[in-house]
Write a protein that holds these residues in place. Structure first.
Motif, PDB file in Angstrom:
ATOM      1  N   TYR A  61       0.856  -1.293  -0.042  1.00  0.00           N
ATOM      2  CA  TYR A  61       0.160  -0.041  -0.157  1.00  0.00           C
ATOM      3  C   TYR A  61       0.873   1.312   0.131  1.00  0.00           C
ATOM      4  N   LYS A  62       1.835   1.303   0.800  1.00  0.00           N
ATOM      5  CA  LYS A  62       2.721   2.411   1.019  1.00  0.00           C
ATOM      6  C   LYS A  62       3.643   2.739  -0.198  1.00  0.00           C
ATOM      7  N   TYR A  63       4.120   1.841  -0.903  1.00  0.00           N
ATOM      8  CA  TYR A  63       5.029   2.208  -1.810  1.00  0.00           C
ATOM      9  C   TYR A  63       4.561   1.640  -3.326  1.00  0.00           C
ATOM     10  N   ASN A  64       3.598   1.085  -3.407  1.00  0.00           N
ATOM     11  CA  ASN A  64       2.939   0.524  -4.592  1.00  0.00           C
ATOM     12  C   ASN A  64       4.128   0.003  -5.721  1.00  0.00           C
ATOM     13  N   LEU A  65       3.684   0.339  -6.830  1.00  0.00           N
ATOM     14  CA  LEU A  65       4.869  -0.249  -7.703  1.00  0.00           C
ATOM     15  C   LEU A  65       6.003   0.543  -8.001  1.00  0.00           C
ATOM     16  N   GLY A  66       5.941   1.719  -7.185  1.00  0.00           N
ATOM     17  CA  GLY A  66       7.190   2.394  -7.239  1.00  0.00           C
ATOM     18  C   GLY A  66       8.437   1.946  -6.620  1.00  0.00           C
ATOM     19  N   PHE A  67       8.061   0.811  -5.908  1.00  0.00           N
ATOM     20  CA  PHE A  67       9.133  -0.151  -5.056  1.00  0.00           C
ATOM     21  C   PHE A  67       9.900  -0.932  -6.012  1.00  0.00           C
ATOM     22  N   LEU A  68       9.269  -1.233  -7.227  1.00  0.00           N
ATOM     23  CA  LEU A  68       9.983  -2.168  -8.121  1.00  0.00           C
ATOM     24  C   LEU A  68      10.928  -1.130  -9.024  1.00  0.00           C
ATOM     25  N   THR A  69      10.840   0.103  -8.988  1.00  0.00           N
ATOM     26  CA  THR A  69      11.501   0.936  -9.909  1.00  0.00           C
ATOM     27  C   THR A  69      12.566   1.933  -9.281  1.00  0.00           C
ATOM     28  N   SER A  70      12.422   1.786  -7.729  1.00  0.00           N
ATOM     29  CA  SER A  70      13.140   3.007  -7.078  1.00  0.00           C
ATOM     30  C   SER A  70      14.409   2.235  -6.816  1.00  0.00           C
ATOM     31  N   ILE A  82      13.730  -1.691  -5.006  1.00  0.00           N
ATOM     32  CA  ILE A  82      14.414  -2.941  -5.315  1.00  0.00           C
ATOM     33  C   ILE A  82      14.952  -3.048  -6.729  1.00  0.00           C
ATOM     34  N   LEU A  83      15.088  -2.080  -7.275  1.00  0.00           N
ATOM     35  CA  LEU A  83      15.334  -2.337  -8.677  1.00  0.00           C
ATOM     36  C   LEU A  83      16.871  -2.484  -8.980  1.00  0.00           C
ATOM     37  N   PRO A  84      17.860  -2.322  -8.033  1.00  0.00           N
ATOM     38  CA  PRO A  84      19.286  -2.760  -8.042  1.00  0.00           C
ATOM     39  C   PRO A  84      19.244  -4.353  -7.768  1.00  0.00           C
ATOM     40  N   GLU A  85      18.313  -4.676  -6.855  1.00  0.00           N
ATOM     41  CA  GLU A  85      18.352  -6.129  -6.712  1.00  0.00           C
ATOM     42  C   GLU A  85      17.688  -6.749  -7.687  1.00  0.00           C
ATOM     43  N   ILE A  86      16.727  -6.417  -8.082  1.00  0.00           N
ATOM     44  CA  ILE A  86      16.020  -7.365  -9.568  1.00  0.00           C
ATOM     45  C   ILE A  86      17.252  -7.301 -10.538  1.00  0.00           C
ATOM     46  N   TRP A  87      17.736  -6.018 -10.810  1.00  0.00           N
ATOM     47  CA  TRP A  87      18.863  -6.144 -11.987  1.00  0.00           C
ATOM     48  C   TRP A  87      19.796  -7.242 -11.492  1.00  0.00           C
ATOM     49  N   GLY A  88      20.430  -7.119 -10.117  1.00  0.00           N
ATOM     50  CA  GLY A  88      21.371  -8.009  -9.619  1.00  0.00           C
ATOM     51  C   GLY A  88      21.085  -9.718  -9.920  1.00  0.00           C
ATOM     52  N   THR A  89      19.763  -9.837  -9.493  1.00  0.00           N
ATOM     53  CA  THR A  89      19.354 -11.031  -9.429  1.00  0.00           C
ATOM     54  C   THR A  89      19.018 -11.733 -11.010  1.00  0.00           C
ATOM     55  N   LEU A  90      18.837 -10.972 -11.752  1.00  0.00           N
ATOM     56  CA  LEU A  90      18.426 -11.344 -13.241  1.00  0.00           C
ATOM     57  C   LEU A  90      19.965 -11.398 -13.953  1.00  0.00           C
TER      58      LEU A  90
END
Lengths: 325, 297
Positions: A61-70, A82-90
């Motif tokens: 609720y608090k961060y919405n989809l912005g969580f994925l791109t911040s 968590i954008l750097p984490e998603i990038w690092g994982t992939l």
């Protein structure tokens, strides 16, 4: 007392006798237990989704989809992304798949296409299987004290002479993406090799004989007939190997450097979703735990989709090759 | 008519040379690829030997009886051991086994014997396969949410449950496979004699499939004994002996993780020795399950 449907089904004094009421009840009870056991697997998956999802809800609720791109992970300001984490994982999983997939498939071909006498092949297969048995932390420890010192001179030489190339953009000061991806590749190699071997075994012997009969060389038969025929199984091996790489935690937490940055360079430290959880969870406060639960949910979603895809491809191709409906 | 066609199909003149010529491009390519495959396979086996070499050299040099009886050292302390971590690992693996083996075998009997083609069985089988690729750290997150938060403390119990989540799919799938290898005739004979399904399962299917089921169970144990990610925030770590299942508990894998990043030589040496012990435990279980698997019908 349940009605006994078998009452009087056999004459008295026969060798066989119908189930007594007692046996009938036990049968019912046991079957019910077995149904519970099977349902429990489904309930477990549902409960996992519901529980992690529920814990993540405040953060969603608090961060919405912005969580994925911040790209921020700031506990003091309660800003999480968590954008750097998603990038690092992939990125790390793809590198691992590239290396581990190539080696795994080659090993599978090597083991199934009569390169070795059967006894030697069995020994070699055991060596590869044993790799899967080594715990992840031990690989992490080995990575710190063997892999990093071994590749550091090469990495730094590449950076010195080819530093303009984005992949070699930084020097390797210790932990980084490349050592993590290499160790990850070693860890998924047995998975890829085992499933690919099964797929290659499923190709009918006649198919191979036909290729040889047409005058194909060994590698023409392998590359143009066997591998395409087993392509479905090999694809699922790659997908399931990729799935394993995505969720692998300890070796990565020890080797990747846990740095919250996005970089193309193979030698820069990075972070993955799993290593973020491992390194931040134990000391997290309440709001950070919620954000971490959101990250866990993202990891869960990614791996569930990848694993379902791999399992589905595998069962479809197995059914098609073995000719069952 | 047909003889004439057959005769026409055979080319006249010199018979073609059917011997393999090594210089030909196709043959050369095949030889080179074979050599490359040998090299790749050789490289693929290097990591295992390198890991084993390091374990024996680094861990073996520190191996002594004290390791099994003493507690982990703090900071600059010398000596010490990891007796509490060995106990912790064994206790948590035992908890996992006690939970997942009965449930797993029950589920497997349903999947293999009672109703293999039902929709429930299909879904359960598919989800069990998906769960084998479930990231182990998420089992930790899940158990943190259901047990650690509820009990208000890290505990051996929570660690054991998180390992049980990881062990369950292995047990289910291997036990199902094992029961499916029991010949249909044996089961039909039992049913024909008037056995209930339950009697058939307990007296025919389970005993006959026992070696296969044990293989799966031991494989599951070996898999979770080396796990560390799920224990990070369910069992945490402890520097003391295990006194209660409701307290934070040490484990070998977390000890290795913690000590690997410490700047003290003593701790690094202990991490290697703990790795050696952990790998030995895991390998013993693996070899045991292989030996059982080979003796199968």
């Amino acid at each position: 007392m349940a009605a006994n449907a078998f009452e009087g089904a056999a004459p008295p004094g026969a060798i066989t006798h119908p189930p007594s009421s007692n046996e009938y009840l036990v049968d019912r009870g046991f079957r019910l237990l077995a149904v519970c056991g099977a349902s429990l697997i489904i309930l477990l998956v549902a409960y996992i989704l519901w529980k992690i999802g529920g814990q993540a809800l405040p953060a969603i609720y608090k961060y919405n989809l912005g969580f994925l791109t911040s790209t921020n992970w700031n506990v003091a300001e309660e800003k999480f992304g968590i954008l750097p984490e998603i990038w690092g994982t992939l990125y790390s999983s793809l590198m691992a798949l590239l290396v581990g997939g190539f080696f795994g498939l080659t090993v599978a071909i090597f083991l199934t296409q009569d390169f070795l006498p059967p006894r030697v092949a069995l020994v070699f297969r055991t060596i590869i299987d044993m790799l899967a048995a080594i715990p992840s932390v031990v690989f992490g420890l080995w990575g710190i004290f063997v892999v990093i010192p071994a590749i550091r001179p090469i990495a730094n030489w590449l950076n010195d002479s080819l530093g303009w190339f984005p992949f070699f953009g930084t020097s390797l000061s210790g932990p980084g993406l490349l050592p993590a991806a290499l160790v990850l590749a070693i860890m998924i190699l047995p998975t890829v090799a085992a499933i690919s071997q099964d797929a290659l075994h499923l190709v009918p012997y006649r198919t191979k004989e036909a290729a040889y009969g047409m005058g194909a060389t060994r590698w023409e038969a392998i590359l143009k007939v066997l591998v395409p025929t087993a392509a479905g199984g090999i694809a699922s091996a790659m997908v399931l190997g990729f799935g394993r790489a995505l969720g692998e935690t300890m070796a990565l937490a020890m080797l990747i450097g846990n740095s919250n940055r996005i970089s193309l360079s193979l030698f820069a430290p990075a972070q993955t979703l799993a290593s973020l959880l491992a390194s931040h969870f134990p000391e997290a406060g309440q709001t950070e735990v919620q954000a971490l639960m959101y990250a866990a949910l993202v990891l869960l979603a990614i791996t569930l989709v990848v694993n379902m895809m791999g399992t589905a491809i595998l069962s479809v191709t197995q059914r098609r090759i073995s000719g069952r409906s | 008519m047909s003889e004439r066609v057959a005769a026409a199909a055979i080319p006249v003149g010199e018979p073609p040379d059917l011997r393999r010529s090594w210089g030909e491009r196709r043959a050369l390519r095949s030889t080179i690829l074979t050599a490359a495959a040998w090299i790749v396979a050789a490289i693929a086996s290097v990591p295992l030997f390198s890991v084993l070499y390091m374990l024996i050299v680094q861990g073996g040099s520190r191996l002594s009886l004290d390791l099994f009886t003493e507690l982990p050292p703090a900071g600059f302390e010398l000596g010490g051991g990891f007796g509490n971590a060995i106990v912790g690992t064994l206790v948590m693996v035992a908890i996992a086994a006690v939970i997942s083996i009965p449930i797993g075998i029950l589920a497997a009997t349903y999947l293999a014997e009672l109703s293999p083609d039902s929709r429930l069985a299909g879904t359960a089988r598919f989800l069990a396969k998906v769960l084998t690729g479930f990231p182990s750290i998420l089992a930790g997150v899940f158990v943190y949410a259901i047990i650690v938060l509820a009990m208000g403390s890290y505990s051996a119990l929570a660690g054991g449950v998180s390992l049980a989540v990881l062990m369950l799919p292995t047990v289910v799938l291997t036990a199902e496979e094992a029961m499916k290898t029991v010949p249909r005739r044996m089961k039909d004979a039992a049913l024909g004699m008037g056995c209930t399904r339950t009697q058939m399962i307990w007296k025919i299917a389970l005993p006959t499939a026992l070696p296969g089921i044990l293989t799966g169970v031991i494989l599951g144990v070996a898999r979770v004994a080396g796990e560390s990610a799920p224990l990070l925030f369910t069992a945490l770590f402890s520097n003391y002996w295990l006194t209660s299942l409701r307290e934070p508990t040490a484990s070998l894998s977390i000890l290795i993780y913690n000590f690997s990043s410490m700047p003290f030589d003593n701790q690094i040496e202990l991490a290697w020795a703990a790795s050696l012990v952990l790998v030995l435990i895991v390998l013993v279980f693996n070899i045991l399950s292989r030996a059982l698997g080979r003796s199968r019908i």
